[in-house]
Design a protein around this motif. Structure first.
Motif, PDB file in Angstrom:
ATOM      1  N   UNK A 293      -4.104  27.074 -13.949  1.00  0.00           N
ATOM      2  CA  UNK A 293      -3.866  26.760 -12.820  1.00  0.00           C
ATOM      3  C   UNK A 293      -3.085  25.651 -12.526  1.00  0.00           C
TER       4      UNK A 293
ATOM      5  N   UNK B 249       1.245  33.686 -21.108  1.00  0.00           N
ATOM      6  CA  UNK B 249      -0.365  33.467 -22.226  1.00  0.00           C
ATOM      7  C   UNK B 249       0.222  32.850 -23.030  1.00  0.00           C
TER       8      UNK B 249
ATOM      9  N   UNK C 212      -2.017  36.032  -9.007  1.00  0.00           N
ATOM     10  CA  UNK C 212      -2.168  35.878 -10.252  1.00  0.00           C
ATOM     11  C   UNK C 212      -3.710  37.169 -10.709  1.00  0.00           C
TER      12      UNK C 212
ATOM     13  N   UNK D 292     -14.237  32.181 -12.464  1.00  0.00           N
ATOM     14  CA  UNK D 292     -14.397  30.939 -12.757  1.00  0.00           C
ATOM     15  C   UNK D 292     -12.896  29.965 -12.547  1.00  0.00           C
ATOM     16  N   UNK D 293     -11.876  30.638 -12.678  1.00  0.00           N
ATOM     17  CA  UNK D 293     -10.383  30.180 -12.364  1.00  0.00           C
ATOM     18  C   UNK D 293     -10.857  29.643 -10.419  1.00  0.00           C
TER      19      UNK D 293
ATOM     20  N   UNK E  23     -12.326  27.140  -9.513  1.00  0.00           N
ATOM     21  CA  UNK E  23     -11.678  25.967  -9.556  1.00  0.00           C
ATOM     22  C   UNK E  23     -11.109  26.077  -8.843  1.00  0.00           C
ATOM     23  N   UNK E  24     -10.245  26.804  -7.764  1.00  0.00           N
ATOM     24  CA  UNK E  24      -9.468  27.505  -6.832  1.00  0.00           C
ATOM     25  C   UNK E  24      -9.629  25.872  -5.843  1.00  0.00           C
TER      26      UNK E  24
ATOM     27  N   UNK F   9      -8.540  28.281 -18.024  1.00  0.00           N
ATOM     28  CA  UNK F   9      -8.197  28.673 -16.914  1.00  0.00           C
ATOM     29  C   UNK F   9      -7.263  27.155 -15.921  1.00  0.00           C
TER      30      UNK F   9
ATOM     31  N   UNK G 232      -1.568  39.589 -12.057  1.00  0.00           N
ATOM     32  CA  UNK G 232      -1.901  39.559 -13.221  1.00  0.00           C
ATOM     33  C   UNK G 232      -2.633  39.416 -13.934  1.00  0.00           C
ATOM     34  N   UNK G 233      -3.242  39.797 -14.682  1.00  0.00           N
ATOM     35  CA  UNK G 233      -4.428  40.398 -15.896  1.00  0.00           C
ATOM     36  C   UNK G 233      -4.028  39.851 -17.182  1.00  0.00           C
ATOM     37  N   UNK G 234      -4.475  38.533 -17.110  1.00  0.00           N
ATOM     38  CA  UNK G 234      -4.151  37.844 -18.710  1.00  0.00           C
ATOM     39  C   UNK G 234      -5.506  38.217 -18.890  1.00  0.00           C
ATOM     40  N   UNK G 235      -6.047  38.058 -19.983  1.00  0.00           N
ATOM     41  CA  UNK G 235      -7.586  38.533 -20.733  1.00  0.00           C
ATOM     42  C   UNK G 235      -7.599  37.200 -21.063  1.00  0.00           C
ATOM     43  N   UNK G 236      -7.346  36.094 -21.431  1.00  0.00           N
ATOM     44  CA  UNK G 236      -8.133  35.816 -21.798  1.00  0.00           C
ATOM     45  C   UNK G 236      -8.733  34.383 -20.277  1.00  0.00           C
ATOM     46  N   UNK G 237      -8.333  34.708 -19.528  1.00  0.00           N
ATOM     47  CA  UNK G 237      -8.409  34.324 -18.139  1.00  0.00           C
ATOM     48  C   UNK G 237     -10.116  34.928 -17.445  1.00  0.00           C
ATOM     49  N   UNK G 238     -11.121  33.809 -17.314  1.00  0.00           N
ATOM     50  CA  UNK G 238     -11.896  34.577 -16.899  1.00  0.00           C
ATOM     51  C   UNK G 238     -11.618  33.969 -15.201  1.00  0.00           C
TER      52      UNK G 238
ATOM     53  N   UNK H  14       4.119  38.011 -18.732  1.00  0.00           N
ATOM     54  CA  UNK H  14       2.922  37.676 -18.971  1.00  0.00           C
ATOM     55  C   UNK H  14       2.098  37.486 -20.498  1.00  0.00           C
TER      56      UNK H  14
END
Lengths: 199, 199, 199, 199
Positions: C161, C135, D172, D185-186, D189-190, C157, D176-182, C131
């Motif tokens: 994606x 990142x 994801x 919002x993602x 987008x999807x 994001x 996964x828990x990417x801290x900078x991802x909202x 991860x």
DNA sequence: GATGAATGAGTATTCATTCAT
DNA sequence: TATGAATGAATACTCATTCAT
């Protein structure tokens, strides 16, 4: 992925490999191939189970080496007996000495012969090695006899037959105990028969 | 709780037991005792695995019965050969016929002899039965020979030795193929040796 | 006693450590983590099995380093691609070039991505490293894009994606061969989708 | 001699086979294929280790069946979702529902997808089965869409790409828990991206 | 008696890791 | 540092035997 088999060059390693083969030899002889497991071989050899597979591909591969030392053990005494002989050959004395040796070998080597031979049937490589080892012995003995002046067009056949006879008799003598057989008398018969093959 | 072993009285049961022994005989002969499992025996016999243990205490118990039919199969042809003989006995012809039969038996019975014999070493009961069966055969043959006028003080020993020789040779002839052996010549040697035992 | 792990300072040592990681990388990629054993890694690296444990705590520890070079190998071509770009960015061209690179990477790096990713599940440290590496890549790419004038509130994001999409497609393209898929047409779709994310 | 594999016809047997597959499914999902041993599978299934090999040739053979139920578990909710739809299709609603289902599936099915997919690389049969299962799903979904009036020359490619995207995102989202991802919002987008594929 | 599914102890083999040299 | 032989715990799989039906 197949493990790399070490062909030991160092003295210590050769010694260790020999210990494994010796342990296998003893155990196969005492209880047979199938009743012996690799842990027992390792334990008797004083090594870990893992290292057995450093020196041998598998259990059967141990057997192949056991086969070799068996043949050495089994025939060396007889071959050295013949090495000591000088012309003119005294066939009857030789025959007697060979039987003595063969019986002693059977007593020391217990059941290994049939334990190994019976495996020939289920394993082509064992069979091939067995035959090849028998071949070399037969030809060496025949060669010695010829060198000592005993010659026949059928010398190979005579030697082979004699070996079969010695083998059968020694086995009977050591292991089977048929109550109606006088083993002293049987031995005389065998001696006469063997002598008759070479005079 | 140990299962009761049935000694089958019903014809159908006897037949089933025989089928199991026959299947064991074939499989032990083809691939050996250890390479045969009870499921295969049951399958070839056309019975369920469970019922095998209705007729036999364990796998080894099947072996004991296989041993019996082996000896019957192996020696009956030779015994009936002798049944047909009348005095005066023509030893050389008999010897030739016996070798023919023995080779045929080996061809049909494949590896069973050594497969069974090798088990003697790890199993006292197998050994005992083997010896006892050999005994009865030897004595029957010796008896026939005596009845036909062939008599020696050492007749039992001679017969036993002859049997060993026939066995060794037949095995070699059928299974081993040493390139330096002329098997025709070897057979002649064997015949001469056998004849010499009984004249 | 736990062996001291060396953090190599000598050039020769660093080189050796790198060789081990490289060997691990190749083997994990070719046959996977579980089908690779440490002896193979050592052999391919040209070092002894023992010394592997001088540089790494255990096999998993090699994996962690392999992970790093994987990410470098996998993303460096794409990052350098972007380094060469100048504003105004031609998105469609960039997308095409990225796909070309990604496919080439997949072809050269075989199965490593999933081989590694699947280990995330059984190993928290692997997961964390995975991860973290993802990142840094995402943020670097996003940073470059912003610098090149491509800005969205959801740029992270979008990049993430896009990376997933590129990864999925490249994998499909190189490894799966679904007969009903026209991979040319699929590529066009992927390109359109990617472009749409950044305009 | 290879053991006979039972193809269970009896209800009880089928149930037992299913229990084994289910246990395998759970364990492979929880800790992965390699970290699961057959004894654990048997124990969790409530059966003996032996019987596992009555129903499956080997451990890998369990995997093949696990694969099947995985695909069923993974796609049935989505397929039934589509079954319930009637024209005119509301793409955006469908997309949202599919994502909800996919996330739920990921939460319930944990790591199984990559655990299985990563094995494709080292096992041709697994790979083949995987691809074949993916194929049938893609084609079924594409068929449904066409039936509902969504048609494109590249419908198969669109569905396949959509599936990849849903799969990537759900993974994801759950793991996964990417801290900078909202992730909200993602997700939007999807959804937009998916909708764009089908309008 | 008969079936064949089920049991579980037993075994060959592998491989990450250690250690004597 | 470096070697590679040695260790031994771990594991997939088999098979004689039992037992529910």
């Amino acid at each position: 992925m197949a493990q790399e088999i070490r062909e030991p060059k160092q003295e210590r390693s050769i010694e260790k490999k020999n210990k494994i083969v010796q342990a296998g030899y003893e155990l196969f002889s005492e209880v047979g191939y199938y009743a012996t497991n690799t842990a027992q071989i390792a334990k008797r050899a004083g090594v870990s189970t893992g290292i057995v597979y450093g020196y041998f591909k598998d259990k059967r591969d141990i057997l192949l080496d056991v086969l070799s030392i068996y043949v050495d053990n089994a025939f060396d005494p007889i071959l050295s007996l013949m090495d000591g002989m000088t012309a003119p050959l005294q066939i009857r004395k030789l025959v007697g000495d060979v039987l003595d040796k063969a019986i002693a070998i059977h007593e020391r080597n217990a059941n290994i012969h049939e334990a190994l031979h019976s495996l020939s049937h289920s394993d082509e490589a064992v069979n091939a090695k067995f035959i090849q080892l028998e071949d070399s012995i037969t030809l060496r003995i025949a060669g010695k006899l010829v060198a000592l002046g005993v010659n026949f067009p059928t010398i190979n056949e005579r030697v082979h037959l004699a070996m079969d006879l010695v083998q059968s008799f020694s086995h009977e003598y050591v292991f089977d105990h048929h109550p109606y057989i006088d083993y002293g008398a049987m031995r005389s018969l065998v001696e006469d028969t063997l002598v008759a093959l070479f005079v």
